[in-house]
Scaffold this motif. Structure first.
Motif, PDB file in Angstrom:
ATOM      1  N   LYS A 162       0.850  -1.181   0.000  1.00  0.00           N
ATOM      2  CA  LYS A 162       0.000   0.000   0.000  1.00  0.00           C
ATOM      3  C   LYS A 162       0.892   1.239   0.000  1.00  0.00           C
ATOM      4  CE  LYS A 162      -3.744  -2.263   2.546  1.00  0.00           C
ATOM      5  NZ  LYS A 162      -4.539  -2.316   3.812  1.00  0.00           N
ATOM      6  N   ILE A 163       0.468   2.256  -0.729  1.00  0.00           N
ATOM      7  CA  ILE A 163       1.177   3.531  -0.787  1.00  0.00           C
ATOM      8  C   ILE A 163       0.462   4.518   0.115  1.00  0.00           C
ATOM      9  CG2 ILE A 163       1.868   5.459  -2.271  1.00  0.00           C
ATOM     10  CD1 ILE A 163       1.737   3.450  -4.647  1.00  0.00           C
ATOM     11  N   VAL A 164       1.213   5.173   1.004  1.00  0.00           N
ATOM     12  CA  VAL A 164       0.651   6.223   1.851  1.00  0.00           C
ATOM     13  C   VAL A 164       1.361   7.530   1.528  1.00  0.00           C
ATOM     14  CG1 VAL A 164       0.282   7.057   4.195  1.00  0.00           C
ATOM     15  CG2 VAL A 164       0.059   4.608   3.702  1.00  0.00           C
ATOM     16  N   LEU A 165       0.589   8.518   1.069  1.00  0.00           N
ATOM     17  CA  LEU A 165       1.101   9.864   0.819  1.00  0.00           C
ATOM     18  C   LEU A 165       0.591  10.754   1.940  1.00  0.00           C
ATOM     19  CD1 LEU A 165       0.381  10.220  -3.030  1.00  0.00           C
ATOM     20  CD2 LEU A 165       2.438   9.303  -1.908  1.00  0.00           C
ATOM     21  N   MET A 166       1.430  11.031   2.921  1.00  0.00           N
ATOM     22  CA  MET A 166       1.040  11.810   4.085  1.00  0.00           C
ATOM     23  C   MET A 166       1.607  13.223   3.974  1.00  0.00           C
ATOM     24  SD  MET A 166       1.725  11.089   8.165  1.00  0.00           S
ATOM     25  CE  MET A 166       3.345  11.861   8.173  1.00  0.00           C
ATOM     26  N   GLY A 167       0.762  14.161   3.596  1.00  0.00           N
ATOM     27  CA  GLY A 167       1.193  15.549   3.469  1.00  0.00           C
ATOM     28  C   GLY A 167       1.919  15.863   2.180  1.00  0.00           C
ATOM     29  N   VAL A 168       1.954  14.918   1.235  1.00  0.00           N
ATOM     30  CA  VAL A 168       2.601  15.143  -0.058  1.00  0.00           C
ATOM     31  C   VAL A 168       1.673  14.693  -1.170  1.00  0.00           C
ATOM     32  CG1 VAL A 168       4.923  14.883   0.891  1.00  0.00           C
ATOM     33  CG2 VAL A 168       3.758  12.881  -0.058  1.00  0.00           C
ATOM     34  N   ASP A 169       2.006  15.089  -2.401  1.00  0.00           N
ATOM     35  CA  ASP A 169       1.188  14.721  -3.550  1.00  0.00           C
ATOM     36  C   ASP A 169       1.944  13.719  -4.423  1.00  0.00           C
ATOM     37  OD1 ASP A 169      -0.951  14.678  -5.342  1.00  0.00           O
ATOM     38  OD2 ASP A 169      -1.178  16.862  -5.329  1.00  0.00           O
ATOM     39  N   HIS A 170       1.371  13.422  -5.574  1.00  0.00           N
ATOM     40  CA  HIS A 170       1.917  12.357  -6.416  1.00  0.00           C
ATOM     41  C   HIS A 170       3.282  12.671  -7.010  1.00  0.00           C
ATOM     42  CE1 HIS A 170      -1.419   9.493  -6.394  1.00  0.00           C
ATOM     43  NE2 HIS A 170      -2.231  10.535  -6.406  1.00  0.00           N
ATOM     44  N   ASN A 171       3.673  13.929  -7.073  1.00  0.00           N
ATOM     45  CA  ASN A 171       5.016  14.227  -7.565  1.00  0.00           C
ATOM     46  C   ASN A 171       6.090  13.697  -6.617  1.00  0.00           C
ATOM     47  OD1 ASN A 171       4.143  16.226  -5.704  1.00  0.00           O
ATOM     48  ND2 ASN A 171       5.724  17.631  -6.412  1.00  0.00           N
ATOM     49  N   LYS A 172       5.693  13.304  -5.401  1.00  0.00           N
ATOM     50  CA  LYS A 172       6.600  12.662  -4.448  1.00  0.00           C
ATOM     51  C   LYS A 172       6.357  11.153  -4.356  1.00  0.00           C
ATOM     52  CE  LYS A 172       8.275  16.677  -3.291  1.00  0.00           C
ATOM     53  NZ  LYS A 172       9.632  17.093  -3.735  1.00  0.00           N
ATOM     54  N   ASN A 173       5.502  10.655  -5.212  1.00  0.00           N
ATOM     55  CA  ASN A 173       5.112   9.239  -5.179  1.00  0.00           C
ATOM     56  C   ASN A 173       6.120   8.413  -5.975  1.00  0.00           C
ATOM     57  OD1 ASN A 173       3.839   6.779  -5.134  1.00  0.00           O
ATOM     58  ND2 ASN A 173       1.876   7.526  -5.897  1.00  0.00           N
ATOM     59  N   THR A 174       7.215   8.020  -5.326  1.00  0.00           N
ATOM     60  CA  THR A 174       8.319   7.335  -5.987  1.00  0.00           C
ATOM     61  C   THR A 174       7.871   6.063  -6.702  1.00  0.00           C
ATOM     62  OG1 THR A 174       9.798   8.183  -4.275  1.00  0.00           O
ATOM     63  CG2 THR A 174      10.629   6.388  -5.620  1.00  0.00           C
ATOM     64  N   SER A 175       6.839   5.417  -6.196  1.00  0.00           N
ATOM     65  CA  SER A 175       6.380   4.167  -6.801  1.00  0.00           C
ATOM     66  C   SER A 175       6.026   4.315  -8.270  1.00  0.00           C
ATOM     67  CB  SER A 175       5.163   3.638  -6.030  1.00  0.00           C
ATOM     68  OG  SER A 175       5.497   3.348  -4.693  1.00  0.00           O
ATOM     69  N   LEU A 176       5.598   5.504  -8.666  1.00  0.00           N
ATOM     70  CA  LEU A 176       5.194   5.707 -10.056  1.00  0.00           C
ATOM     71  C   LEU A 176       6.369   5.588 -11.031  1.00  0.00           C
ATOM     72  CD1 LEU A 176       2.560   8.553  -9.617  1.00  0.00           C
ATOM     73  CD2 LEU A 176       2.134   6.201 -10.324  1.00  0.00           C
ATOM     74  N   HIS A 177       7.588   5.654 -10.529  1.00  0.00           N
ATOM     75  CA  HIS A 177       8.729   5.445 -11.419  1.00  0.00           C
ATOM     76  C   HIS A 177       8.749   4.012 -11.962  1.00  0.00           C
ATOM     77  CE1 HIS A 177      10.506   9.336 -10.930  1.00  0.00           C
ATOM     78  NE2 HIS A 177      10.656   9.209  -9.621  1.00  0.00           N
ATOM     79  N   LEU A 178       8.204   3.066 -11.208  1.00  0.00           N
ATOM     80  CA  LEU A 178       8.117   1.693 -11.713  1.00  0.00           C
ATOM     81  C   LEU A 178       7.227   1.641 -12.950  1.00  0.00           C
ATOM     82  CD1 LEU A 178       8.801  -1.311 -11.405  1.00  0.00           C
ATOM     83  CD2 LEU A 178       6.829  -1.522  -9.864  1.00  0.00           C
ATOM     84  N   ALA A 179       6.160   2.443 -12.951  1.00  0.00           N
ATOM     85  CA  ALA A 179       5.283   2.501 -14.127  1.00  0.00           C
ATOM     86  C   ALA A 179       6.027   3.076 -15.330  1.00  0.00           C
ATOM     87  CB  ALA A 179       4.049   3.341 -13.814  1.00  0.00           C
ATOM     88  N   GLU A 180       6.910   4.046 -15.104  1.00  0.00           N
ATOM     89  CA  GLU A 180       7.711   4.593 -16.206  1.00  0.00           C
ATOM     90  C   GLU A 180       8.549   3.500 -16.850  1.00  0.00           C
ATOM     91  OE1 GLU A 180       8.653   9.240 -15.099  1.00  0.00           O
ATOM     92  OE2 GLU A 180       9.879   7.707 -14.112  1.00  0.00           O
ATOM     93  N   HIS A 181       9.113   2.641 -16.042  1.00  0.00           N
ATOM     94  CA  HIS A 181       9.924   1.553 -16.587  1.00  0.00           C
ATOM     95  C   HIS A 181       9.068   0.574 -17.380  1.00  0.00           C
ATOM     96  CE1 HIS A 181      13.986   2.141 -14.878  1.00  0.00           C
ATOM     97  NE2 HIS A 181      13.332   2.857 -13.981  1.00  0.00           N
ATOM     98  N   ARG A 182       7.908   0.264 -16.862  1.00  0.00           N
ATOM     99  CA  ARG A 182       7.051  -0.703 -17.548  1.00  0.00           C
ATOM    100  C   ARG A 182       6.461  -0.135 -18.830  1.00  0.00           C
ATOM    101  NH1 ARG A 182       4.029  -4.041 -12.595  1.00  0.00           N
ATOM    102  NH2 ARG A 182       5.985  -4.926 -11.804  1.00  0.00           N
ATOM    103  N   ALA A 183       6.287   1.173 -18.877  1.00  0.00           N
ATOM    104  CA  ALA A 183       5.727   1.807 -20.074  1.00  0.00           C
ATOM    105  C   ALA A 183       6.712   1.831 -21.237  1.00  0.00           C
ATOM    106  CB  ALA A 183       5.263   3.226 -19.750  1.00  0.00           C
TER     107      ALA A 183
END
Length: 265
Positions: free
Chosen positions: A170-191
């Motif tokens: 599970k991803i928890v973004l506490m006080g930050v937005d998706h630009n700090k969501n490091t997990s999304l870099h995995l999607a960049e690799h898969r894309a």
């Protein structure tokens, strides 16, 4: 001033126990695997500060679960590639010669916030070997998450992000937005749509510092805001709060799958 603002917007102090209870109310339970991205300055007043937040997550997850944070040291890299806080070119030879090599026990995080920097030094926390894009983990699967972190493509399949996807984190973004969501870099690799660039960092090889080259994607975390907004709109996500900070919680696999399709076009 930050603490004064936190006190003004807090009616009852946040504690380890109260934050743990909030986590349980938000669906975070014993045995879960969580990757946390946080900004302590966005919370209310927390008794114990960052350590209390970490202990609350550990208490909620128990040792049967896993707590993970990105502990990047992006400054341990080639000064020729620096854009924010760029240094004069005539400084580069000195930096190449004098910059300390990455050491998972000693190298501090760089602009990652109080909570990750505190977490990396706590007992039982393991840190991965990537000189620029390391992760720290605590819990039952900490070794599995952090070991064998590939040097090439530090956010790819052979990284802690790949292991977290396997574990259904599970991803928890506490006080930050998706630009700090490091997990999304995995999607960049898969894309497989971003260009590959060469980077280098100082590392130890047999006790000797060398600058080792590796391949990395030209990441674009600013695009993550739009991806996150669309995901939240389509998946009917409900924002909440944790310790007074605006908070979002996501199923990592669902978000990564969605983001991979989004980036692929």
């Amino acid at each position: 001033m930050g603490e004064k603002r936190a006190i003004r917007r807090t009616t009852v102090p946040h504690t380890v126990d109260s934050v743990c209870q909030e986590l349980h109310n938000l669906g975070i339970t014993a045995g879960d695997t969580v990757i946390l991205h946080s900004a302590l300055g966005q919370t209310g007043w927390v008794c114990g500060g960052g350590i209390a937040i970490i202990k609350a997550f550990q208490q909620a997850l128990t040792k049967e679960g896993n707590l993970v944070m990105a502990t990047q040291s992006s400054n341990v890299s080639d000064p020729a590639k620096w854009r924010n806080s760029a240094v004069p070119k005539e400084w580069w030879p000195t930096i190449y010669e004098e910059m300390p090599a990455y050491d998972p026990d000693e190298t501090p995080t760089f602009f990652m916030g109080v909570i990750p920097e505190t977490f990396r030094k706590m007992p039982g926390v393991l840190r991965s070997s990537h000189p620029k894009y390391s992760f720290c983990a605590w819990g039952k699967s900490a070794a599995f998450i952090t070991e064998k972190h590939a040097l090439n493509f530090g956010f790819g399949e052979q990284s802690p992000l790949g292991r977290l996807y396997e574990l259904g984190a599970k991803i928890v973004l506490m006080g930050v937005d998706h630009n700090k969501n490091t997990s999304l870099h995995l999607a960049e690799h898969r894309a497989k749509t971003l260009r590959i660039q060469e980077e280098k960092s100082p590392v130890f090889v047999n006790g000797v510092k060398i600058w080792r080259e590796y391949d990395e994607l030209a990441h674009n975390s600013e695009a993550f805001i739009e991806i996150g907004r669309q995901y939240e709109k389509e998946i009917a996500h409900q924002p909440t709060t944790l310790a007074g900070a605006p908070t979002k919680i996501f199923d990592m696999c669902s978000l990564i799958d969605y983001a991979t399709e989004f980036i692929s076009g």
